[in-house]
Scaffold this motif. Structure first.
Motif, PDB file in Angstrom:
ATOM      1  N   ILE A  50       0.839  -1.209   0.000  1.00 48.42           N
ATOM      2  CA  ILE A  50       0.000   0.000   0.000  1.00 48.42           C
ATOM      3  C   ILE A  50       0.869   1.252   0.000  1.00 48.42           C
ATOM      4  N   ALA A  51       1.938   1.251   0.815  1.00 48.83           N
ATOM      5  CA  ALA A  51       2.820   2.417   0.863  1.00 48.83           C
ATOM      6  C   ALA A  51       3.517   2.638  -0.472  1.00 48.83           C
ATOM      7  N   ALA A  52       3.965   1.555  -1.114  1.00 47.49           N
ATOM      8  CA  ALA A  52       4.639   1.686  -2.405  1.00 47.49           C
ATOM      9  C   ALA A  52       3.691   2.223  -3.467  1.00 47.49           C
ATOM     10  N   GLN A  53       2.459   1.716  -3.497  1.00 51.28           N
ATOM     11  CA  GLN A  53       1.491   2.213  -4.464  1.00 51.28           C
ATOM     12  C   GLN A  53       1.148   3.667  -4.178  1.00 51.28           C
ATOM     13  N   GLY A  54       1.070   4.029  -2.906  1.00 48.40           N
ATOM     14  CA  GLY A  54       0.807   5.416  -2.565  1.00 48.40           C
ATOM     15  C   GLY A  54       1.922   6.338  -3.032  1.00 48.40           C
ATOM     16  N   LEU A  55       3.167   5.890  -2.854  1.00 47.46           N
ATOM     17  CA  LEU A  55       4.299   6.722  -3.262  1.00 47.46           C
ATOM     18  C   LEU A  55       4.385   6.843  -4.780  1.00 47.46           C
ATOM     19  N   LEU A  56       4.194   5.718  -5.484  1.00 43.67           N
ATOM     20  CA  LEU A  56       4.346   5.715  -6.939  1.00 43.67           C
ATOM     21  C   LEU A  56       3.136   6.281  -7.666  1.00 43.67           C
ATOM     22  N   ALA A  57       1.975   6.288  -7.027  1.00 44.58           N
ATOM     23  CA  ALA A  57       0.750   6.726  -7.700  1.00 44.58           C
ATOM     24  C   ALA A  57       0.277   8.094  -7.227  1.00 44.58           C
ATOM     25  N   LEU A  58       0.276   8.324  -5.910  1.00 45.53           N
ATOM     26  CA  LEU A  58      -0.298   9.563  -5.397  1.00 45.53           C
ATOM     27  C   LEU A  58       0.582  10.777  -5.670  1.00 45.53           C
ATOM     28  N   ILE A  59       1.892  10.631  -5.471  1.00 44.61           N
ATOM     29  CA  ILE A  59       2.775  11.785  -5.652  1.00 44.61           C
ATOM     30  C   ILE A  59       2.717  12.323  -7.082  1.00 44.61           C
ATOM     31  N   PRO A  60       2.878  11.478  -8.126  1.00 47.95           N
ATOM     32  CA  PRO A  60       2.733  12.012  -9.492  1.00 47.95           C
ATOM     33  C   PRO A  60       1.357  12.609  -9.752  1.00 47.95           C
ATOM     34  N   MET A  61       0.297  11.978  -9.194  1.00 47.09           N
ATOM     35  CA  MET A  61      -1.042  12.506  -9.412  1.00 47.09           C
ATOM     36  C   MET A  61      -1.192  13.899  -8.795  1.00 47.09           C
ATOM     37  N   LEU A  62      -0.676  14.089  -7.577  1.00 48.62           N
ATOM     38  CA  LEU A  62      -0.781  15.395  -6.934  1.00 48.62           C
ATOM     39  C   LEU A  62       0.017  16.455  -7.701  1.00 48.62           C
ATOM     40  N   VAL A  63       1.186  16.064  -8.222  1.00 48.67           N
ATOM     41  CA  VAL A  63       1.983  17.016  -9.001  1.00 48.67           C
ATOM     42  C   VAL A  63       1.232  17.435 -10.259  1.00 48.67           C
ATOM     43  N   VAL A  64       0.651  16.461 -10.954  1.00 51.87           N
ATOM     44  CA  VAL A  64      -0.064  16.764 -12.190  1.00 51.87           C
ATOM     45  C   VAL A  64      -1.332  17.576 -11.907  1.00 51.87           C
ATOM     46  N   LEU A  65      -2.083  17.203 -10.878  1.00 48.95           N
ATOM     47  CA  LEU A  65      -3.303  17.946 -10.543  1.00 48.95           C
ATOM     48  C   LEU A  65      -2.984  19.383 -10.131  1.00 48.95           C
ATOM     49  N   THR A  66      -1.890  19.556  -9.406  1.00 44.48           N
ATOM     50  CA  THR A  66      -1.497  20.911  -9.010  1.00 44.48           C
ATOM     51  C   THR A  66      -1.132  21.749 -10.221  1.00 44.48           C
ATOM     52  N   ALA A  67      -0.515  21.122 -11.213  1.00 41.04           N
ATOM     53  CA  ALA A  67      -0.139  21.857 -12.427  1.00 41.04           C
ATOM     54  C   ALA A  67      -1.361  22.252 -13.242  1.00 41.04           C
ATOM     55  N   PHE A  68      -2.352  21.361 -13.355  1.00 39.38           N
ATOM     56  CA  PHE A  68      -3.517  21.637 -14.180  1.00 39.38           C
ATOM     57  C   PHE A  68      -4.604  22.396 -13.425  1.00 39.38           C
ATOM     58  N   PHE A  69      -4.769  22.107 -12.127  1.00 39.06           N
ATOM     59  CA  PHE A  69      -5.826  22.738 -11.329  1.00 39.06           C
ATOM     60  C   PHE A  69      -5.240  23.243 -10.012  1.00 39.06           C
ATOM     61  N   ALA A 119      -3.204   6.251 -10.906  1.00 41.96           N
ATOM     62  CA  ALA A 119      -3.331   6.500  -9.467  1.00 41.96           C
ATOM     63  C   ALA A 119      -4.342   5.571  -8.812  1.00 41.96           C
ATOM     64  N   THR A 120      -5.218   4.953  -9.623  1.00 41.54           N
ATOM     65  CA  THR A 120      -6.177   4.010  -9.047  1.00 41.54           C
ATOM     66  C   THR A 120      -5.485   2.757  -8.518  1.00 41.54           C
ATOM     67  N   SER A 121      -4.212   2.563  -8.841  1.00 44.69           N
ATOM     68  CA  SER A 121      -3.490   1.409  -8.291  1.00 44.69           C
ATOM     69  C   SER A 121      -3.408   1.501  -6.774  1.00 44.69           C
ATOM     70  N   PHE A 122      -3.377   2.725  -6.247  1.00 43.24           N
ATOM     71  CA  PHE A 122      -3.402   2.914  -4.797  1.00 43.24           C
ATOM     72  C   PHE A 122      -4.722   2.412  -4.225  1.00 43.24           C
ATOM     73  N   ALA A 123      -5.832   2.768  -4.882  1.00 43.24           N
ATOM     74  CA  ALA A 123      -7.141   2.300  -4.440  1.00 43.24           C
ATOM     75  C   ALA A 123      -7.251   0.784  -4.581  1.00 43.24           C
ATOM     76  N   ARG A 124      -6.681   0.230  -5.651  1.00 44.64           N
ATOM     77  CA  ARG A 124      -6.753  -1.220  -5.838  1.00 44.64           C
ATOM     78  C   ARG A 124      -5.972  -1.960  -4.759  1.00 44.64           C
ATOM     79  N   ALA A 125      -4.849  -1.369  -4.317  1.00 47.85           N
ATOM     80  CA  ALA A 125      -4.085  -2.003  -3.234  1.00 47.85           C
ATOM     81  C   ALA A 125      -4.901  -2.022  -1.943  1.00 47.85           C
ATOM     82  N   ILE A 126      -5.617  -0.927  -1.665  1.00 44.94           N
ATOM     83  CA  ILE A 126      -6.472  -0.890  -0.479  1.00 44.94           C
ATOM     84  C   ILE A 126      -7.640  -1.859  -0.634  1.00 44.94           C
TER      85      ILE A 126
END
Length: 302
Positions: A50-69, A119-126
């Motif tokens: 779960i931690a690995a998926q969070g690191l690999l999925a959430l961080i890029p998603m937050l960076v991209v979302l911050t750039a676009f929105f 980023a849904t890989s984080f949700a799939r791990a949970i």
């Protein structure tokens, strides 16, 4: 120094402590089931996944979302940075590597959609964690991906709400404001994880059975975040000074492992306690106001 005698004493002590532990597990069945279930679900591996998926999925998603929105996701980034202890300095260090213009140009709409879906890989791990704990078959395919994406969007929205509530609590200030803020956050997080477990399990487990695990996740999660907000900033700063951006990422991964342990442990304890016959008997008697002999108490007069 008599090595043989020392080895014999250590072996004797080990066997004595092992026998005491086994006797305790036999005497307290719920404790024995907890230990067996922690081993069965591979607790450490589940937390690391779960931690690995969070690191690999959430961080890029937050960076991209911050750039676009940037305005729509400001509270999400703020809540995440405060919870992990990254703070403004760590966030600036990460943001210093790339600019929002670079992210938008190099990512594009197609890359944006891929990042969100990944980023849904984080949700799939949970989801797999809850399914493993509750002995449910995995639901994958299109329906599973849709449910995970729905949960991810809802989770982002709730982070926005938590950020707004935290600003209100900071505005009140004082001991009373902090106390109310902690209670509200604990209740809100409990509701979030209650809904999370039900959604990712596709409603195959009753709400009542999921309540205790969600409550433990919410309450312990708030305590963990409050402690991290004090302990993590010096750790992040030391890592950043030594390793730069990599140090910040390592610190975030440490926080994610800890929070994953809370999620997995709370969910497992919630199921074991909820299904324990002794606990269920006590709850049933309290709910029906039955005395120990099993006869129902008379209804109140009037």
């Amino acid at each position: 120094m008599d090595v043989a005698a020392l080895r014999e004493r250590v072996t004797t002590t080990y066997h004595a402590r092992r026998d005491q532990a086994m006797e305790l597990l036999d005497r307290v069945p719920i404790l024995g089931r907890l230990v067996n279930d922690f081993i069965k679900i591979e607790f450490i591996d589940r937390c690391m996944l779960i931690a690995a998926q969070g690191l690999l999925a959430l961080i890029p998603m937050l960076v991209v979302l911050t750039a676009f929105f940037p305005h729509a996701t400001s509270d999400v980034v703020r809540v995440f940075s405060q919870a992990t202890g990254v703070g403004s300095n760590g966030t600036q260090l990460l943001e210093g590597e790339v600019t929002t213009g670079q992210v938008r140009t190099q990512t594009g709409i197609f890359g944006f959609l891929i990042t969100i879906f990944s980023a849904t890989s984080f949700a799939r791990a949970i989801q797999r964690m809850y399914e493993r704990i509750w002995d449910q078959p995995h639901v994958g395919g299109v329906s599973g991906a849709q449910r995970c994406l729905l949960w991810l969007l809802g989770w982002m929205l709730t982070l926005q709400i938590i950020g707004a509530l935290r600003r209100i609590g900071d505005g009140v200030g004082g001991i009373l404001g902090d106390g109310v803020g902690i209670v509200v956050q604990a209740l809100l997080l409990s509701v979030i994880w209650w809904a999370t477990s039900w959604v990712l399990l596709f409603g195959r487990v009753a709400w009542s059975q999921l309540a205790l695990g969600a409550l433990l996740t919410g309450v312990i999660g708030v305590v963990y975040n409050r402690g991290a907000s004090v302990l993590m900033p010096p750790y992040v700063k030391a890592n950043a000074d030594q390793f730069g951006t990599l140090g910040v990422i390592l610190a975030v991964s440490t926080w994610l492992i800890g929070f994953a342990a809370i999620m997995v442990g709370s969910a497992l304890v919630g199921r074991v306690v909820t299904e324990d016959p002794t606990v269920r008997g006590v709850v049933r008697r309290v709910w029906r106001r039955e005395p120990e002999d099993g006869t129902a108490a008379p209804p109140p007069a009037g």
